[in-house]
Each structure stands twice: as C-alpha cells, then as structure tokens.
Design a protein around this motif. Structure first.
Motif, PDB file in Angstrom:
ATOM      1  N   ILE A 151     -11.907  25.774 -10.557  1.00  0.00           N
ATOM      2  CA  ILE A 151     -11.294  26.093  -9.272  1.00  0.00           C
ATOM      3  C   ILE A 151     -10.132  27.045  -9.574  1.00  0.00           C
ATOM      4  CG2 ILE A 151      -9.744  24.109  -9.275  1.00  0.00           C
ATOM      5  CD1 ILE A 151     -10.354  23.840  -6.247  1.00  0.00           C
ATOM      6  N   CYS A 152     -10.015  28.085  -8.780  1.00  0.00           N
ATOM      7  CA  CYS A 152      -8.986  29.101  -9.007  1.00  0.00           C
ATOM      8  C   CYS A 152      -7.781  28.827  -8.120  1.00  0.00           C
ATOM      9  CB  CYS A 152      -9.555  30.490  -8.716  1.00  0.00           C
ATOM     10  SG  CYS A 152      -8.383  31.804  -9.090  1.00  0.00           S
ATOM     11  N   ARG A 153      -6.626  28.809  -8.745  1.00  0.00           N
ATOM     12  CA  ARG A 153      -5.352  28.701  -8.013  1.00  0.00           C
ATOM     13  C   ARG A 153      -4.512  29.882  -8.455  1.00  0.00           C
ATOM     14  NH1 ARG A 153      -5.839  22.831  -9.036  1.00  0.00           N
ATOM     15  NH2 ARG A 153      -6.584  21.959  -7.087  1.00  0.00           N
ATOM     16  N   ARG A 201      -4.965  20.367   7.525  1.00  0.00           N
ATOM     17  CA  ARG A 201      -5.037  21.463   6.556  1.00  0.00           C
ATOM     18  C   ARG A 201      -4.347  20.982   5.282  1.00  0.00           C
ATOM     19  NH1 ARG A 201      -5.085  27.365   7.679  1.00  0.00           N
ATOM     20  NH2 ARG A 201      -5.219  26.518   9.773  1.00  0.00           N
ATOM     21  N   ILE A 202      -5.149  20.769   4.252  1.00  0.00           N
ATOM     22  CA  ILE A 202      -4.628  20.258   2.985  1.00  0.00           C
ATOM     23  C   ILE A 202      -5.059  21.237   1.899  1.00  0.00           C
ATOM     24  CG2 ILE A 202      -4.613  18.311   1.384  1.00  0.00           C
ATOM     25  CD1 ILE A 202      -5.437  16.541   3.807  1.00  0.00           C
ATOM     26  N   PRO A 203      -4.158  22.068   1.416  1.00  0.00           N
ATOM     27  CA  PRO A 203      -4.525  23.133   0.477  1.00  0.00           C
ATOM     28  C   PRO A 203      -5.076  22.637  -0.863  1.00  0.00           C
ATOM     29  CG  PRO A 203      -2.291  23.459   1.318  1.00  0.00           C
ATOM     30  CD  PRO A 203      -2.755  22.116   1.784  1.00  0.00           C
ATOM     31  N   PHE A 257      -7.832  12.170   0.700  1.00  0.00           N
ATOM     32  CA  PHE A 257      -7.408  11.863   2.066  1.00  0.00           C
ATOM     33  C   PHE A 257      -8.617  11.562   2.950  1.00  0.00           C
ATOM     34  CE2 PHE A 257      -6.110  13.277   6.364  1.00  0.00           C
ATOM     35  CZ  PHE A 257      -5.061  12.392   6.576  1.00  0.00           C
ATOM     36  N   ALA A 258      -9.636  12.389   2.850  1.00  0.00           N
ATOM     37  CA  ALA A 258     -10.832  12.195   3.681  1.00  0.00           C
ATOM     38  C   ALA A 258     -11.512  10.864   3.374  1.00  0.00           C
ATOM     39  CB  ALA A 258     -11.807  13.346   3.479  1.00  0.00           C
TER      40      ALA A 258
END
Length: 76
Positions: A49-51, A16-18, A26-27
């Motif tokens: 992208i929404c943060r 799980r990588i936010p 990473f992938a």
C-alpha cells in the motif's frame, strides 16, 4: 462512540477514514452486526500500500483477520 448517534439519525451517514487498516477495523468491530456482510474493494490482491511516495507491505487478508479476532475477543 459518537458514531452510534450518527447511525441513529435519519440522514445519510458515511465515515471517511484515511488509514485503511483503521477503516477495516472500524467497519468490522464497530459498524457490522452479526450476519452483516462487509465488502472491501480495491486492495485485496495487492501486496503493498502506498502512502505518499513510500510503498509499505500490505495484506488485506491479514487486516481483516486481525479485525475479526479483535472483535471476537472484545465480545462483539
């Protein structure tokens, strides 16, 4: 590199990588081997992208290209 040990186990493994940029890197750089297929879903067509409540410019294409270039120069 504790992820390598997790992958060697016989149990189900997920990460799980936010941060999407970090997750893509990473992938591609750590998990994928030669001739693997990495599937990214859900953001490829979006321009941001929404943060939280803030929209940031986003290009899935650029993120993948950056990860692939980094992988090539890292010798992976």
């Amino acid at each position: 590199d504790s992820y390598k040990e997790a992958l060697k186990s016989n149990s189900t493994v997920f990460f799980r990588i936010p941060d999407r940029l970090v997750a893509i890197g990473f992938a591609i750089q750590k998990l994928a081997s030669a001739y693997d297929t990495v599937i990214l879903t859900g953001k490829g067509h979006e321009k941001s992208i929404c943060r939280g409540v803030t929209e940031y410019p986003w290009s899935e294409h650029d993120a993948v290209q950056e990860a692939l270039i980094s992988r090539k120069y890292a010798g992976n």
